[in-house]
Design an enzyme around this catalytic site. Sequence first.
Site, mmCIF file in Angstrom:
data_model
loop_
_atom_site.group_PDB
_atom_site.id
_atom_site.type_symbol
_atom_site.label_atom_id
_atom_site.label_comp_id
_atom_site.label_asym_id
_atom_site.label_seq_id
_atom_site.Cartn_x
_atom_site.Cartn_y
_atom_site.Cartn_z
ATOM 1 N N LYS A 283 0.847 -1.188 0.000
ATOM 2 C CA LYS A 283 0.000 0.000 0.000
ATOM 3 C C LYS A 283 0.885 1.241 0.000
ATOM 4 O O LYS A 283 1.921 1.257 0.659
ATOM 5 C CB LYS A 283 -0.854 0.027 1.283
ATOM 6 C CG LYS A 283 -2.007 -0.945 1.306
ATOM 7 C CD LYS A 283 -2.798 -0.782 2.602
ATOM 8 C CE LYS A 283 -3.827 -1.877 2.772
ATOM 9 N NZ LYS A 283 -4.909 -1.841 1.784
ATOM 10 N N ARG A 357 -9.848 -11.936 1.869
ATOM 11 C CA ARG A 357 -10.684 -13.006 1.300
ATOM 12 C C ARG A 357 -9.953 -14.346 1.338
ATOM 13 O O ARG A 357 -10.583 -15.394 1.365
ATOM 14 C CB ARG A 357 -11.122 -12.605 -0.116
ATOM 15 C CG ARG A 357 -9.999 -12.436 -1.093
ATOM 16 C CD ARG A 357 -10.416 -11.632 -2.334
ATOM 17 N NE ARG A 357 -10.545 -10.193 -2.042
ATOM 18 C CZ ARG A 357 -10.964 -9.291 -2.922
ATOM 19 N NH1 ARG A 357 -11.333 -9.676 -4.129
ATOM 20 N NH2 ARG A 357 -11.029 -8.016 -2.592
HETATM 21 N N1 BES Z 1 -7.895 -4.113 4.545
HETATM 22 C C1 BES Z 1 -8.142 -3.650 3.230
HETATM 23 C C2 BES Z 1 -9.491 -2.949 3.081
HETATM 24 C C3 BES Z 1 -9.703 -1.686 3.866
HETATM 25 C C4 BES Z 1 -9.610 -0.462 3.249
HETATM 26 C C5 BES Z 1 -10.069 -1.730 5.203
HETATM 27 C C6 BES Z 1 -9.844 0.699 3.973
HETATM 28 C C7 BES Z 1 -10.301 -0.563 5.921
HETATM 29 C C8 BES Z 1 -10.196 0.646 5.308
HETATM 30 C C9 BES Z 1 -8.124 -4.835 2.257
HETATM 31 O O1 BES Z 1 -7.279 -5.884 2.598
HETATM 32 C C10 BES Z 1 -7.660 -4.333 0.950
HETATM 33 O O2 BES Z 1 -6.540 -3.928 0.860
HETATM 34 N N2 BES Z 1 -8.533 -4.390 -0.059
HETATM 35 C C11 BES Z 1 -8.216 -3.945 -1.378
HETATM 36 C C12 BES Z 1 -8.684 -4.999 -2.350
HETATM 37 C C13 BES Z 1 -8.192 -4.804 -3.757
HETATM 38 C C14 BES Z 1 -6.690 -4.984 -3.829
HETATM 39 C C15 BES Z 1 -8.888 -5.805 -4.664
HETATM 40 C C16 BES Z 1 -8.947 -2.626 -1.606
HETATM 41 O O3 BES Z 1 -10.070 -2.467 -1.140
HETATM 42 O O4 BES Z 1 -8.355 -1.748 -2.228
HETATM 43 MN MN MN Z 2 -5.293 -5.593 1.959
#
Ligand code: BES
Ligand code: MN
Length: 509
Positions: A283, A357
């Site tokens: 990230k 997931r």
């Molecule tokens: N933990 C994150 C989602 C999240 C985002 C939680 C903001 C709390 C606040 C999750 O693991 C994630 O990174 N999801 C990605 C998925 C994508 C790579 C398909 C996302 O939502 O960008």
């Molecule tokens: Mn994630």
Amino acid sequence: MTALTLSTAAVAGLRADAIVIGVAKSSASKPGGPVVAPGAEAVDQAYDGNLAGVLETLGASGAEGEVTKLPAPAGFKAPLVVAVGLGAQPRENSGYDAEALRKAAGAAARALTGTKKAAFALPLADAADAGAVAEGVLLGAYSFDAYKDKGDAKNGKAPLAEAALLGGKPRDKAYKAAVERAVAVSEELNRARDLINTPPNDLNPEAFAAIAQAAAKEHGIKVQVLDEKALVKGGYGGILGVGAGSASGPRLVKLSYTSSKAKKHLALVGKGITYDSGGISLKPAGHNETMKCDMSGAAAVFAAVVAAARLGLEANVTGWLALAENMPSGSATRPGDVLRMYSGKTVEVLNTDAEGRLVLADALWAASQEKPDAIVDVATLTGAMVLALGSRTFGIMANDDDFRAVVQEAAEEAGEPAWPMPLPEHLRKGMESSTADIANMGERMGGGLVAGLFLREFVGEGITWAHLDIAGPAFNEGGPFGYTPKGGTGSAVRTLVRLAERAAAGELS
Ligand code: BES
Ligand code: MN
Ligand code: ZN
């Protein structure tokens, strides 16, 4: 936590540091200034029946969350009156709704930080209202200061120590039960908040598992912890794949609360990423500072199972905590790797940041093996759900329309904003992989629903399942409001407890 009592004491003679009363906005049919809510009659009389006028002079309107402090009238032992806004006055012949009371009690408890004892004289129509005020006080008074120097005065004052609820019936069984329930649920919910707020260098999967183990022992819950070795032996490729990059190995914790009188079995599955850096699909800065909150689903499941045990619910409730830390390193899963999951399916990992997931898939399949009456998973799963529903509402997806409605009703009863989301079949093809059975990513648009469709593939045949995406409400990055503090909120705990109560009543699905 704040100590709670039900009291019949008269307001004027009460030894306390403050008296909390309710004030509402006048109804549209009878426009005017603020309206003093029932419960505050004695205070109003001491102000010669002009308390509403005094409050209006001070600028009070009765709006939700508004706090107005005024000196107590002559003859009162308590020095301070705190008037808290309840929002719109209810229609004639109907009482204040439980959530308005909960929020008002929470806002007042927060405003009373640093105070020893307060008496709450809010309008209580029944035992459920007393429970709501109790929850509001206990949740609103929460603060997380484990990492602050308590000797330093700058670090703020102690939370409200004692609260007496006036206007209830201390000897009435229903009132006592409602307050006891509020105490059990709020204590466990606040513990979930503590876990969420604990920095990820202190709360890794092993530490979380140890805390769950200790709590389970204390409350007569059976607990089983699968460590890395056991996960390898069992073939939990999803959990192992996500944990592969971390120096702290993953865990799968199973908590089994059973009742000899159980008619239903509810399984709860929680995403427990103790820190989500994104992994090799790292990230960017600005997106990982709050990612200690990515175990909020597991914290909610943990809290709900312990609360079910403390309440002695006549249901079997199994909690599955899928714990891992998502880190980049030489041993981390790469985009392009294929994992063989616990279910036997293979997953091509196209983005290591879609890790939730993967751990949930293994835990859902494990939960399915026991053939429970229903499975509910809870996860901070997608940023897309935050875009869709904002930061206070969680999304509900399910493989059964009726069960989705049951979950939404439970959320409503608990006072948690939630909204149904679909699982559109056409989004499945975006996850087709040329190498494996499925990829962990699909179309960007509708990303929250794509994640839901992925999870559905790992729910056992014929099992009723719902998925709560709490990415928005799990962690409050803004200022506190009502009974919700900054940081970890304990989102979904109260909804899960309501579902366990429904299971105990035989009304699950
Ligand atoms: N933990 C994150 C989602 C999240 C985002 C939680 C903001 C709390 C606040 C999750 O693991 C994630 O990174 N999801 C990605 C998925 C994508 C790579 C398909 C996302 O939502 O960008
Ligand atoms: Mn994630
Ligand atoms: Zn995540």
